[in-house]
Design a protein around this motif. Structure first.
Motif, PDB file in Angstrom:
ATOM      1  N   ASP A  38       0.868  -1.173   0.000  1.00  0.00           N
ATOM      2  CA  ASP A  38       0.000   0.000   0.000  1.00  0.00           C
ATOM      3  C   ASP A  38       0.907   1.225   0.000  1.00  0.00           C
ATOM      4  O   ASP A  38       1.373   1.679   1.050  1.00  0.00           O
ATOM      5  N   LEU A  39       1.163   1.739  -1.187  1.00  0.00           N
ATOM      6  CA  LEU A  39       2.138   2.828  -1.303  1.00  0.00           C
ATOM      7  C   LEU A  39       1.673   4.115  -0.643  1.00  0.00           C
ATOM      8  O   LEU A  39       2.487   5.008  -0.399  1.00  0.00           O
ATOM      9  N   SER A  40       0.386   4.203  -0.319  1.00  0.00           N
ATOM     10  CA  SER A  40      -0.081   5.402   0.383  1.00  0.00           C
ATOM     11  C   SER A  40       0.497   5.492   1.786  1.00  0.00           C
ATOM     12  O   SER A  40       0.484   6.567   2.405  1.00  0.00           O
ATOM     13  N   ARG A  41       1.011   4.374   2.314  1.00  0.00           N
ATOM     14  CA  ARG A  41       1.597   4.376   3.657  1.00  0.00           C
ATOM     15  C   ARG A  41       3.059   4.809   3.663  1.00  0.00           C
ATOM     16  O   ARG A  41       3.666   4.935   4.730  1.00  0.00           O
ATOM     17  N   PHE A  42       3.640   5.013   2.490  1.00  0.00           N
ATOM     18  CA  PHE A  42       5.064   5.284   2.405  1.00  0.00           C
ATOM     19  C   PHE A  42       5.312   6.655   1.788  1.00  0.00           C
ATOM     20  O   PHE A  42       4.578   7.082   0.888  1.00  0.00           O
ATOM     21  N   PRO A  43       6.339   7.355   2.234  1.00  0.00           N
ATOM     22  CA  PRO A  43       6.665   8.634   1.606  1.00  0.00           C
ATOM     23  C   PRO A  43       7.159   8.412   0.183  1.00  0.00           C
ATOM     24  O   PRO A  43       7.644   7.321  -0.167  1.00  0.00           O
ATOM     25  N   LEU A  44       7.033   9.431  -0.641  1.00  0.00           N
ATOM     26  CA  LEU A  44       7.598   9.333  -1.985  1.00  0.00           C
ATOM     27  C   LEU A  44       9.098   9.088  -1.871  1.00  0.00           C
ATOM     28  O   LEU A  44       9.751   9.565  -0.942  1.00  0.00           O
ATOM     29  N   PRO A  45       9.660   8.347  -2.804  1.00  0.00           N
ATOM     30  CA  PRO A  45      11.088   8.010  -2.689  1.00  0.00           C
ATOM     31  C   PRO A  45      11.958   9.245  -2.836  1.00  0.00           C
ATOM     32  O   PRO A  45      11.598  10.198  -3.544  1.00  0.00           O
ATOM     33  N   PRO A  46      13.103   9.242  -2.181  1.00  0.00           N
ATOM     34  CA  PRO A  46      14.008  10.386  -2.315  1.00  0.00           C
ATOM     35  C   PRO A  46      14.619  10.432  -3.709  1.00  0.00           C
ATOM     36  O   PRO A  46      14.733   9.408  -4.391  1.00  0.00           O
ATOM     37  N   ASP A  47      14.990  11.619  -4.137  1.00  0.00           N
ATOM     38  CA  ASP A  47      15.752  11.772  -5.376  1.00  0.00           C
ATOM     39  C   ASP A  47      17.202  11.417  -5.060  1.00  0.00           C
ATOM     40  O   ASP A  47      17.896  12.167  -4.374  1.00  0.00           O
ATOM     41  N   ARG A  48      17.625  10.270  -5.539  1.00  0.00           N
ATOM     42  CA  ARG A  48      18.979   9.805  -5.245  1.00  0.00           C
ATOM     43  C   ARG A  48      19.910  10.120  -6.413  1.00  0.00           C
ATOM     44  O   ARG A  48      19.583   9.865  -7.577  1.00  0.00           O
ATOM     45  N   ALA A  49      21.068  10.631  -6.084  1.00  0.00           N
ATOM     46  CA  ALA A  49      22.137  10.776  -7.069  1.00  0.00           C
ATOM     47  C   ALA A  49      23.067   9.578  -6.922  1.00  0.00           C
ATOM     48  O   ALA A  49      23.158   8.987  -5.839  1.00  0.00           O
ATOM     49  N   PRO A  50      23.731   9.183  -8.001  1.00  0.00           N
ATOM     50  CA  PRO A  50      24.678   8.059  -7.862  1.00  0.00           C
ATOM     51  C   PRO A  50      25.722   8.370  -6.784  1.00  0.00           C
ATOM     52  O   PRO A  50      26.276   9.470  -6.734  1.00  0.00           O
ATOM     53  N   ARG A  51      25.916   7.415  -5.926  1.00  0.00           N
ATOM     54  CA  ARG A  51      26.903   7.568  -4.862  1.00  0.00           C
ATOM     55  C   ARG A  51      28.312   7.606  -5.454  1.00  0.00           C
ATOM     56  O   ARG A  51      28.636   6.866  -6.370  1.00  0.00           O
ATOM     57  N   SER A  52      29.168   8.456  -4.920  1.00  0.00           N
ATOM     58  CA  SER A  52      30.559   8.458  -5.340  1.00  0.00           C
ATOM     59  C   SER A  52      31.207   7.152  -4.917  1.00  0.00           C
ATOM     60  O   SER A  52      31.046   6.709  -3.772  1.00  0.00           O
ATOM     61  N   PRO A  53      31.930   6.478  -5.806  1.00  0.00           N
ATOM     62  CA  PRO A  53      32.576   5.220  -5.432  1.00  0.00           C
ATOM     63  C   PRO A  53      33.525   5.347  -4.249  1.00  0.00           C
ATOM     64  O   PRO A  53      33.831   4.348  -3.587  1.00  0.00           O
ATOM     65  N   ASP A  54      34.008   6.553  -3.988  1.00  0.00           N
ATOM     66  CA  ASP A  54      34.930   6.764  -2.867  1.00  0.00           C
ATOM     67  C   ASP A  54      34.210   7.096  -1.570  1.00  0.00           C
ATOM     68  O   ASP A  54      34.850   7.149  -0.511  1.00  0.00           O
ATOM     69  N   ALA A  55      32.893   7.317  -1.629  1.00  0.00           N
ATOM     70  CA  ALA A  55      32.140   7.696  -0.431  1.00  0.00           C
ATOM     71  C   ALA A  55      31.880   6.467   0.443  1.00  0.00           C
ATOM     72  O   ALA A  55      31.916   5.328  -0.036  1.00  0.00           O
ATOM     73  N   PRO A  56      31.616   6.667   1.730  1.00  0.00           N
ATOM     74  CA  PRO A  56      31.248   5.530   2.588  1.00  0.00           C
ATOM     75  C   PRO A  56      30.027   4.804   2.025  1.00  0.00           C
ATOM     76  O   PRO A  56      29.124   5.420   1.453  1.00  0.00           O
ATOM     77  N   LEU A  57      30.011   3.497   2.175  1.00  0.00           N
ATOM     78  CA  LEU A  57      28.905   2.655   1.694  1.00  0.00           C
ATOM     79  C   LEU A  57      28.063   2.251   2.894  1.00  0.00           C
ATOM     80  O   LEU A  57      28.529   1.538   3.781  1.00  0.00           O
ATOM     81  N   ARG A  58      26.814   2.717   2.912  1.00  0.00           N
ATOM     82  CA  ARG A  58      25.917   2.469   4.048  1.00  0.00           C
ATOM     83  C   ARG A  58      24.976   1.317   3.681  1.00  0.00           C
ATOM     84  O   ARG A  58      24.076   1.489   2.864  1.00  0.00           O
ATOM     85  N   LEU A  59      25.210   0.175   4.309  1.00  0.00           N
ATOM     86  CA  LEU A  59      24.407  -1.024   4.063  1.00  0.00           C
ATOM     87  C   LEU A  59      23.314  -1.133   5.119  1.00  0.00           C
ATOM     88  O   LEU A  59      23.513  -0.769   6.278  1.00  0.00           O
ATOM     89  N   LEU A  60      22.175  -1.681   4.714  1.00  0.00           N
ATOM     90  CA  LEU A  60      21.036  -1.861   5.631  1.00  0.00           C
ATOM     91  C   LEU A  60      20.399  -3.222   5.386  1.00  0.00           C
ATOM     92  O   LEU A  60      20.238  -3.652   4.243  1.00  0.00           O
ATOM     93  N   SER A  61      20.040  -3.893   6.474  1.00  0.00           N
ATOM     94  CA  SER A  61      19.229  -5.114   6.397  1.00  0.00           C
ATOM     95  C   SER A  61      18.105  -5.015   7.407  1.00  0.00           C
ATOM     96  O   SER A  61      18.275  -4.441   8.488  1.00  0.00           O
ATOM     97  N   VAL A  62      16.963  -5.583   7.056  1.00  0.00           N
ATOM     98  CA  VAL A  62      15.812  -5.655   7.951  1.00  0.00           C
ATOM     99  C   VAL A  62      15.316  -7.091   7.922  1.00  0.00           C
ATOM    100  O   VAL A  62      15.008  -7.634   6.855  1.00  0.00           O
ATOM    101  N   GLY A  63      15.254  -7.724   9.076  1.00  0.00           N
ATOM    102  CA  GLY A  63      14.773  -9.099   9.128  1.00  0.00           C
ATOM    103  C   GLY A  63      15.086  -9.728  10.466  1.00  0.00           C
ATOM    104  O   GLY A  63      16.006  -9.298  11.174  1.00  0.00           O
TER     105      GLY A  63
END
Length: 409
Positions: free
Chosen positions: A208-233
């Motif tokens: 139900d997409l009405s329960r979720f905010p619109l997705p952020p406008d993401r720019a490609p991450r710089s390959p040298d920037a920190p990589l933020r990983l996420l898991s839910v489970g």
């Protein structure tokens, strides 16, 4: 509209089962009237905002029969006068002979309480999960001589014995009037075991997409920037987080990564020790169970969602985890595995990457996605598009609503 029915669940409310809450809220909005009967009291200290939207009354059966023996004995005395008690007792005794376990006894006691305490006007029972909740619903429905149906998900399909599933899907007064399941993978298995395969519906949970905010406008991450990983489970074997920790320990030093995990579970201490022994504990944040707003906030702040699902030693496995669709709703690139029904949503290389569940393969996939941020973002965009066009909630709710209406009219 349909007559009133009762919904039987394992526990209510549960943070890890938002798909059930989402469905029940939608059924209420469609005009259905039901009560919730829970086999267990809640153990989570938090709830999702979605739970607050549900107005259905909630009743708790005795979690263990010795918790309230007077209630159980009163209920059994009343249940014995119900028109289908003798038939239900015979079905249960046959089940008990093949599954001589205290849990089977508890199921029948809970069914007696459910059957005895159901209010007048309840025309059917609907169980979430095909194992314990469906057993309780089935015994109680036989006692009351009312129809019952179920939704099956993952563990309940793959860890229940075939004889039990076949008998729950029998084409007689003891079998389910209908069964729904949330993956084509699971539907195929159930149809093989069903006396009447047409009674099994494939109903994706959708989102139900009405329960979720619109997705952020993401720019490609710089390959040298920190990589933020996420898991839910949940921290259980089938989620594969032990292999992910081993994979993270293999990442090259040039990748500056952090990993945040959301969810509770019995393997928490063991996984934390594994991370300590691998020397990567300082890079990991264990958030524990979180409500939906916190989950979404972390998704929006992350660069890659990782769910390394695998088949557990007892045969348990995921179906199509809703968290993958939630990640897609926030335009978050996805790395997962080709287990169970996950490929029904994620085509590897198109909507995300599906690796095998070995630490070596997971590490290689993380490295690839870290090095190719533009490709990762393009796959996230494709997953969001597929979610919007093919995995909305409305079609499934319409089909389930019709099944419940037909069952209880």
């Amino acid at each position: 509209m349909t007559g009133k029915f009762a919904v039987v669940v394992k526990g209510w409310p549960r943070l890890s089962e938002t798909f059930i809450a989402q469905e029940l809220v939608a059924l209420e909005a469609a005009g259905h009237r039901f009560d919730i009967w829970s086999l267990r009291h809640p153990t989570d200290t938090k709830t999702h905002p979605l739970h607050d939207r549900l107005t259905a009354p909630v009743h708790y059966l005795p979690e263990y029969l010795h918790d309230d023996p007077a209630r159980v004995w009163r209920a059994r005395a009343k249940a014995r006068d119900l028109p289908g008690y003798a038939r239900a007792y015979a079905v249960w005794r046959k089940d008990l002979a093949r599954d001589l376990d205290v849990n089977r006894i508890r199921r029948f006691g809970q069914a007696c309480v459910l059957a005895a305490e159901l209010p007048d006007g309840v025309n059917g029972l609907y169980a979430h999960f095909l194992h314990t909740p469906a057993s309780v619903a089935r015994y109680a429905a036989i006692m009351r001589r009312i129809p019952w149906g179920f939704s099956a998900h993952a563990k309940d399909i793959w860890t229940s014995p075939d004889w039990e599933i076949k008998e729950k899907l029998a084409d007689d007064e003891t079998g389910a009037r209908f069964g729904a399941t949330c993956t084509a993978y699971g539907a195929s298995q159930l149809r093989k075991l069903a006396a009447e395969p047409s009674r099994i519906d494939l109903i994706y949970h959708g989102l139900d997409l009405s329960r979720f905010p619109l997705p952020p406008d993401r720019a490609p991450r710089s390959p040298d920037a920190p990589l933020r990983l996420l898991s839910v489970g949940r921290l259980v074997e089938k989620k594969g987080f032990d292999r992910l920790i081993a994979a993270l320990a293999r990442l090259p030093d040039r990748i500056d990564w952090t990993w945040t995990h959301i969810g509770g579970g019995p393997l928490g201490d063991a996984l934390a020790r594994q991370a300590e022994e691998a020397g990567i504990a300082a890079r990991i944040t264990w958030r524990g169970a979180c409500d939906q707003p916190q989950v979404i906030a972390d998704m929006r702040a992350s660069d890659l969602f990782v769910l390394p699902s695998r088949i557990a030693s007892d045969g348990d496995r995921d179906g199509l985890p809703n968290v993958l669709m939630e990640a897609a709703s926030q335009r978050l690139p996805i790395l997962s595995t080709a287990v169970s029904a996950i490929p029904e949503f994620i085509e590897s290389g198109v909507h995300g990457i599906l690796a095998n569940d070995s630490p070596e393969a997971l590490a290689a996939a993380i490295e690839t996605l870290a090095d190719r941020p533009t490709q990762a973002l393009a796959m996230a965009e494709a997953a969001l598009s597929r979610l919007r066009t093919e995995f909305g909630m409305a079609p499934g709710i319409a089909r389930l609503s019709q099944r419940l209406t037909d069952m209880t009219r």
